[in-house]
Design a protein around this motif. Structure first.
Motif, PDB file in Angstrom:
ATOM      1  N   ASN A   1      34.425  44.408 104.983  1.00  0.00           N
ATOM      2  CA  ASN A   1      35.598  44.709 104.173  1.00  0.00           C
ATOM      3  C   ASN A   1      35.364  44.204 102.749  1.00  0.00           C
ATOM      4  OD1 ASN A   1      38.087  45.209 103.105  1.00  0.00           O
ATOM      5  ND2 ASN A   1      39.241  44.000 104.569  1.00  0.00           N
ATOM      6  N   ALA A   2      34.872  45.106 101.906  1.00  0.00           N
ATOM      7  CA  ALA A   2      34.602  44.735 100.519  1.00  0.00           C
ATOM      8  C   ALA A   2      35.712  45.180  99.581  1.00  0.00           C
ATOM      9  CB  ALA A   2      33.281  45.361 100.058  1.00  0.00           C
TER      10      ALA A   2
ATOM     11  N   PRO B   1      31.886  40.276 102.553  1.00  0.00           N
ATOM     12  CA  PRO B   1      30.445  40.091 102.352  1.00  0.00           C
ATOM     13  C   PRO B   1      30.052  38.640 102.097  1.00  0.00           C
ATOM     14  CG  PRO B   1      31.191  42.037 101.180  1.00  0.00           C
ATOM     15  CD  PRO B   1      32.436  41.364 101.711  1.00  0.00           C
ATOM     16  N   SER B   2      30.860  37.919 101.336  1.00  0.00           N
ATOM     17  CA  SER B   2      30.538  36.520 101.042  1.00  0.00           C
ATOM     18  C   SER B   2      30.597  35.653 102.295  1.00  0.00           C
ATOM     19  CB  SER B   2      31.498  35.964  99.984  1.00  0.00           C
ATOM     20  OG  SER B   2      32.848  36.071 100.429  1.00  0.00           O
ATOM     21  N   VAL B   3      31.554  35.948 103.181  1.00  0.00           N
ATOM     22  CA  VAL B   3      31.671  35.195 104.431  1.00  0.00           C
ATOM     23  C   VAL B   3      30.460  35.449 105.316  1.00  0.00           C
ATOM     24  CG1 VAL B   3      33.011  34.927 106.566  1.00  0.00           C
ATOM     25  CG2 VAL B   3      34.187  35.162 104.361  1.00  0.00           C
ATOM     26  N   LEU B   4      30.053  36.712 105.400  1.00  0.00           N
ATOM     27  CA  LEU B   4      28.895  37.060 106.215  1.00  0.00           C
ATOM     28  C   LEU B   4      27.623  36.445 105.639  1.00  0.00           C
ATOM     29  CD1 LEU B   4      27.583  38.496 108.542  1.00  0.00           C
ATOM     30  CD2 LEU B   4      27.728  40.644 107.272  1.00  0.00           C
ATOM     31  N   ALA B   5      27.488  36.457 104.330  1.00  0.00           N
ATOM     32  CA  ALA B   5      26.304  35.870 103.698  1.00  0.00           C
ATOM     33  C   ALA B   5      26.214  34.378 103.986  1.00  0.00           C
ATOM     34  CB  ALA B   5      26.338  36.117 102.188  1.00  0.00           C
ATOM     35  N   ASN B   6      27.335  33.692 103.918  1.00  0.00           N
ATOM     36  CA  ASN B   6      27.341  32.257 104.247  1.00  0.00           C
ATOM     37  C   ASN B   6      26.962  32.028 105.701  1.00  0.00           C
ATOM     38  OD1 ASN B   6      28.253  30.285 102.053  1.00  0.00           O
ATOM     39  ND2 ASN B   6      29.706  31.943 101.783  1.00  0.00           N
ATOM     40  N   GLU B   7      27.425  32.904 106.586  1.00  0.00           N
ATOM     41  CA  GLU B   7      27.078  32.770 108.002  1.00  0.00           C
ATOM     42  C   GLU B   7      25.583  33.008 108.211  1.00  0.00           C
ATOM     43  OE1 GLU B   7      27.282  31.555 111.508  1.00  0.00           O
ATOM     44  OE2 GLU B   7      29.195  31.699 110.440  1.00  0.00           O
ATOM     45  N   ILE B   8      25.005  33.921 107.448  1.00  0.00           N
ATOM     46  CA  ILE B   8      23.563  34.160 107.531  1.00  0.00           C
ATOM     47  C   ILE B   8      22.797  32.917 107.104  1.00  0.00           C
ATOM     48  CG2 ILE B   8      21.658  35.500 106.552  1.00  0.00           C
ATOM     49  CD1 ILE B   8      23.679  37.851 106.299  1.00  0.00           C
ATOM     50  N   MET B   9      23.255  32.290 106.024  1.00  0.00           N
ATOM     51  CA  MET B   9      22.617  31.050 105.571  1.00  0.00           C
ATOM     52  C   MET B   9      22.703  29.967 106.635  1.00  0.00           C
ATOM     53  SD  MET B   9      21.127  29.221 103.121  1.00  0.00           S
ATOM     54  CE  MET B   9      21.440  29.770 101.438  1.00  0.00           C
TER      55      MET B   9
END
Length: 313
Positions: free
Chosen positions: A225-226, A256-264
């Motif tokens: 959801n962007a 996207p920012s939440v998912l990116a943090n989860e990837i990190m």
């Protein structure tokens, strides 16, 4: 003299909140420091999630290899990362053209990726082609295109970086998948099929390479959801109540920012499986295993009311 009992609970809440804040800040700092000097490949780096990952890992000092279908967009991302960046703390990213829909080019792409640094520490397979349509209206050509982008592309790229990871006995491969790799919903047949295939491939890969010290992770999320939160629309006449409730839970999506943090966090904690979803989709996953007939009835009712078919991703 002791504190009044009425002030104890608020004080405890404030202290707990402070500890939680400090804990998150420490985790964030450690996450960035742990990826420093790591060679990180991000496919579809010009997407919303890919761009967020690029900024996050670049700030952490990773040696980025950014892949995408558009050279102009890759250069724009490069400029946004390197402008005002401290060269003593960060590395200029490498750029590689990668189009998963062109499977015949994958051998050359893998060679170009490996030439950048000679090895890969972290591979983030981030690519997705979505489609919403009734099954009978989807052509075989479109089915194949979705499978190339969502399954054959990521699996081929993973195979390409695997030999050096095995020889170095280290590495981390992350598949950014979808909750539909576990749970199929109406009007997403080709998309769900490709995500199921990718889930199965990386599950098998995880077991096969564990002895070499290689970690394989899958992150299953609801839709990205962007956009801004949608305005409240007029209710659909006489909707199925349960289907409408499930729909309301799924429209939140994942930023996207939440998912990116989860990837990190997944890279640093080496978690093998992550599900980013609200409670209702999580419950649906359990229903698929425990009460499949009930779930099928709900999905069918949703299609009949044209609620789930329009809203679920």
């Amino acid at each position: 003299m002791g504190l009044p009992s009425a002030t104890v609970l608020p004080l405890l809440i404030v202290v707990a909140a402070g500890i939680y804040y400090i804990y998150n800040e420490v985790l964030q700092f450690m996450s960035k420091s742990l990826v420093r000097n790591k060679v990180v490949v991000v496919s579809d780096a010009v997407s919303g999630v890919g761009t967020e990952c690029a900024h996050l890992f670049h700030k952490g000092g990773a040696r980025l290899i950014l892949c995408g279908t558009s050279w102009d967009k890759l250069e724009s991302l490069y400029d946004s990362l390197t402008t005002d960046a401290d060269p003593r703390e960060t590395f200029a990213p490498k750029l590689v053209i990668l189009d998963f829909s062109d499977i015949d080019s994958m051998e050359d792409v893998v060679a170009e990726v490996m030439e950048c640094y000679g090895y890969v520490d972290v591979l983030i397979c981030n690519s997705s082609m979505k489609l919403k349509a009734p099954i009978q209206s989807v052509s075989l050509e479109l089915d194949r295109n979705i499978m190339d982008i969502n399954y054959f592309g990521p699996s081929t790229l993973a195979k390409g970086v695997l030999p050096t990871m095995i020889s170095r006995r280290s590495g981390h491969i992350i598949l950014i998948n979808s909750i539909q790799g576990r749970l199929a919903v109406p009007f997403r047949s080709s998309y769900a099929a490709s995500k199921h295939a990718a889930q199965a491939f990386f599950d098998c890969l995880r077991a096969e390479v564990e002895e070499y010290g290689i970690v394989v992770s899958t992150i299953s999320h609801t839709f990205i959801n962007a956009s801004q939160p949608p305005q409240v629309e007029e209710p659909v006449p006489k909707p199925n109540a349960l289907a409408a409730f499930i729909t309301s839970q799924l429209t939140h999506g994942v930023r996207p920012s939440v998912l990116a943090n989860e990837i990190m966090h997944t890279v640093n904690r080496k978690r093998k499986e992550v599900v980013l979803a609200h409670p209702i989709p999580r419950v649906a996953l359990y229903l698929r295993s425990l009460l499949p007939h009930f779930l099928f009835a709900v999905l069918a009712a949703g299609v009949k009311d044209s609620v789930l078919g329009e809203q679920m991703q």
